[in-house]
Scaffold this motif. Structure first.
Motif, short mmCIF file in Angstrom:
data_model
loop_
_atom_site.label_atom_id
_atom_site.label_comp_id
_atom_site.label_asym_id
_atom_site.label_seq_id
_atom_site.Cartn_x
_atom_site.Cartn_y
_atom_site.Cartn_z
N CYS A 137 0.83 -1.21 0.00
CA CYS A 137 0.00 0.00 0.00
C CYS A 137 0.87 1.26 0.00
CB CYS A 137 -0.94 -0.01 1.21
SG CYS A 137 -2.19 -1.31 1.13
N ALA A 138 1.97 1.22 0.75
CA ALA A 138 2.88 2.36 0.77
C ALA A 138 3.51 2.58 -0.60
CB ALA A 138 3.95 2.15 1.83
N GLU A 139 3.91 1.49 -1.26
CA GLU A 139 4.50 1.61 -2.59
C GLU A 139 3.50 2.16 -3.60
OE1 GLU A 139 6.44 -1.75 -4.19
OE2 GLU A 139 7.87 -1.97 -2.53
N LEU A 140 2.23 1.87 -3.39
CA LEU A 140 1.19 2.37 -4.30
C LEU A 140 0.79 3.80 -3.98
CD1 LEU A 140 -1.07 -0.83 -4.44
CD2 LEU A 140 0.42 0.04 -6.26
N GLY A 141 1.37 4.36 -2.93
CA GLY A 141 1.09 5.74 -2.58
C GLY A 141 -0.04 5.93 -1.60
N ARG A 142 -0.48 4.82 -0.93
CA ARG A 142 -1.60 4.92 0.01
C ARG A 142 -1.24 4.26 1.34
NH1 ARG A 142 -4.60 7.83 0.60
NH2 ARG A 142 -6.66 6.91 0.63
N PRO A 143 -0.25 4.80 2.05
CA PRO A 143 0.20 4.15 3.29
C PRO A 143 -0.80 4.21 4.43
CG PRO A 143 1.27 6.29 3.01
CD PRO A 143 0.53 6.02 1.73
N ALA A 144 -1.80 5.08 4.33
CA ALA A 144 -2.74 5.25 5.46
C ALA A 144 -3.90 4.27 5.42
CB ALA A 144 -3.29 6.68 5.47
N VAL A 145 -4.01 3.48 4.33
CA VAL A 145 -5.17 2.60 4.20
C VAL A 145 -4.74 1.18 3.87
CG1 VAL A 145 -6.65 4.51 3.44
CG2 VAL A 145 -5.48 3.11 1.73
N SER A 146 -5.72 0.28 3.89
CA SER A 146 -5.47 -1.14 3.63
C SER A 146 -5.55 -1.44 2.14
CB SER A 146 -6.52 -1.97 4.36
OG SER A 146 -7.81 -1.72 3.82
N LEU A 147 -5.15 -2.66 1.79
CA LEU A 147 -5.26 -3.09 0.39
C LEU A 147 -6.73 -3.16 -0.03
CD1 LEU A 147 -3.94 -4.06 -2.20
CD2 LEU A 147 -3.82 -6.37 -1.22
N ALA A 148 -7.61 -3.55 0.88
CA ALA A 148 -9.04 -3.57 0.56
C ALA A 148 -9.51 -2.18 0.12
CB ALA A 148 -9.84 -4.05 1.78
N LYS A 149 -9.02 -1.15 0.80
CA LYS A 149 -9.42 0.22 0.44
C LYS A 149 -8.75 0.66 -0.86
CE LYS A 149 -11.66 4.05 1.45
NZ LYS A 149 -11.24 4.95 0.40
N VAL A 150 -7.51 0.26 -1.08
CA VAL A 150 -6.84 0.58 -2.34
C VAL A 150 -7.64 0.03 -3.53
CG1 VAL A 150 -4.81 0.04 -3.76
CG2 VAL A 150 -4.52 0.80 -1.39
N LEU A 151 -8.13 -1.19 -3.38
CA LEU A 151 -8.92 -1.80 -4.46
C LEU A 151 -10.26 -1.08 -4.63
CD1 LEU A 151 -8.16 -5.53 -3.64
CD2 LEU A 151 -7.16 -4.15 -5.47
N ASP A 152 -10.87 -0.70 -3.53
CA ASP A 152 -12.10 0.09 -3.60
C ASP A 152 -11.86 1.42 -4.31
OD1 ASP A 152 -14.75 1.26 -2.77
OD2 ASP A 152 -13.44 2.46 -1.49
N GLU A 153 -10.74 2.06 -4.01
CA GLU A 153 -10.43 3.34 -4.63
C GLU A 153 -10.22 3.18 -6.14
OE1 GLU A 153 -8.34 5.04 -0.55
OE2 GLU A 153 -7.09 4.56 -2.28
N HIS A 154 -9.64 2.07 -6.55
CA HIS A 154 -9.50 1.81 -7.98
C HIS A 154 -10.88 1.72 -8.65
CE1 HIS A 154 -8.06 0.16 -11.75
NE2 HIS A 154 -8.88 -0.86 -11.61
N LEU A 155 -11.81 1.02 -8.00
CA LEU A 155 -13.16 0.92 -8.55
C LEU A 155 -13.85 2.28 -8.56
CD1 LEU A 155 -14.31 -2.43 -6.91
CD2 LEU A 155 -13.93 -2.02 -9.35
#
Length: 325
Positions: free
Chosen positions: A299-317
């Motif tokens: 998540c940190a490498e993707l630029g979203r260190p404050a959230v979980s992978l579940a949220k990263v995927l939600d943000e993509h959607l």
């Protein structure tokens, strides 16, 4: 044995249903037409039923069903002892009663929905990174989430009134419009939420490691939470998914109406289970593509260190579906 909560859960899951308290009786109706009504002591359930068939129904099981009072005999209506019904019977009776009072096209759309479109393939890490760059550009992107975590610590506990209040504020910051109680007024949302919390033990495994049983139980908790009564309406699917995410941020990939409609054509329990299955597949693919590094590092490498992978995927959607709508 069926309960009032079972009746409420089933009725509020059906399109256009509204719950009303009329002369101290809970009733469920479509527009002005009542199709379910509980007795004042909530031991009996009246429901819409073809009057030409009810005599046979009562004769077949007189310990379970009985005729309505004389003034109601002119209506398509019959009564049952609620505690004598099992879950399957109650489900069938509620759905058939609802079907009698909604337009046929509404019933068909709910009971025989078109096949959902094929689900999209897992996004690449580059696609996730691109979506997160867009998401990071939204004003105050993590402000409300960080405020919620500051108010509740490492985990929400809905047995605590202050945590329920914090969740209420956070949901409203996302546009859920849950009315705050006035001074001196009971907090119905908080009371219902606490009762729901006592009934459910939520999985807390990371999204990528959810089991089929975990997903089934989360979907059941989602269904009941979405039907939770709050004033004149229910909590609803979007708020329910966001609340589950707030409770289990590593576990639940939330959704909104646009995402659910595009991917599944529905926002019911089965659709939410499919959504969690999709999230699990995507999470596993992302972790594999990243070489198995810890989720937090990804998540940190993707630029979203404050959230979980579940949220990263939600943000993509959100970026690829909702934001483009």
């Amino acid at each position: 044995m069926a309960t009032v909560d079972d009746v409420r859960r089933l009725a509020l899951s059906l399109p256009r249903t509204q719950e009303h308290l009329i002369r101290d009786r809970v009733k469920f109706r479509i527009g002005s037409i009542v199709y379910l009504a509980l007795s004042r002591d909530e031991s009996e359930l009246g429901f819409a039923f073809p009057k030409e068939e009810r005599a046979a129904l009562v004769a077949a099981e007189p310990a379970k069903f009985f005729l309505p009072r004389e003034s109601d005999l002119r209506f398509n209506w019959v009564e049952a002892h609620l505690g004598a019904l099992d879950q399957d019977e109650l489900t069938e009776l509620v759905i058939e009663a609802w079907r009698m009072v909604v337009p046929a096209k509404v019933a068909r759309a709910h009971l025989d929905p078109p096949a959902a479109p094929p689900l999209p393939p897992a996004p690449s890490l580059a696609e996730l990174r691109s979506s997160d760059e867009v998401f990071n550009g939204f004003p105050g992107v993590d402000r409300s989430w960080l405020a919620l975590r500051a108010d509740t610590g490492s985990a929400l506990d809905l047995a605590r009134a202050e945590h329920r209040t914090a969740l209420h504020r956070w949901l409203n910051s996302w546009g859920c419009r849950i009315r705050y109680p006035r001074e001196g007024e009971p907090d119905r949302f908080g009371t219902e939420l606490a009762a729901w919390w006592r009934r459910h033990t939520l999985a807390d495994a990371p999204l990528a490691r959810l089991t089929a049983r975990d997903i089934s139980r989360l979907a059941g908790a989602y269904e009941e939470l979405a039907a939770l009564p709050i004033g004149r309406r229910s909590l609803g699917p979007t708020a329910a998914s966001k609340a589950l995410y707030a409770l289990r941020p590593d576990t639940v990939m939330p959704w909104d109406a646009a995402i659910a409609q595009r991917l599944y054509g529905s926002r019911d329990r089965a659709a939410f289970a499919r959504h969690l299955e999709l999230g699990r597949t995507w999470a596993r693919a992302a972790l594999e593509a990243a070489g198995g590094i810890p989720e937090a590092d990804l998540c940190a490498e993707l630029g979203r260190p404050a959230v979980s992978l579940a949220k990263v995927l939600d943000e993509h959607l959100y970026v690829t579906i909702t934001h483009r709508a």
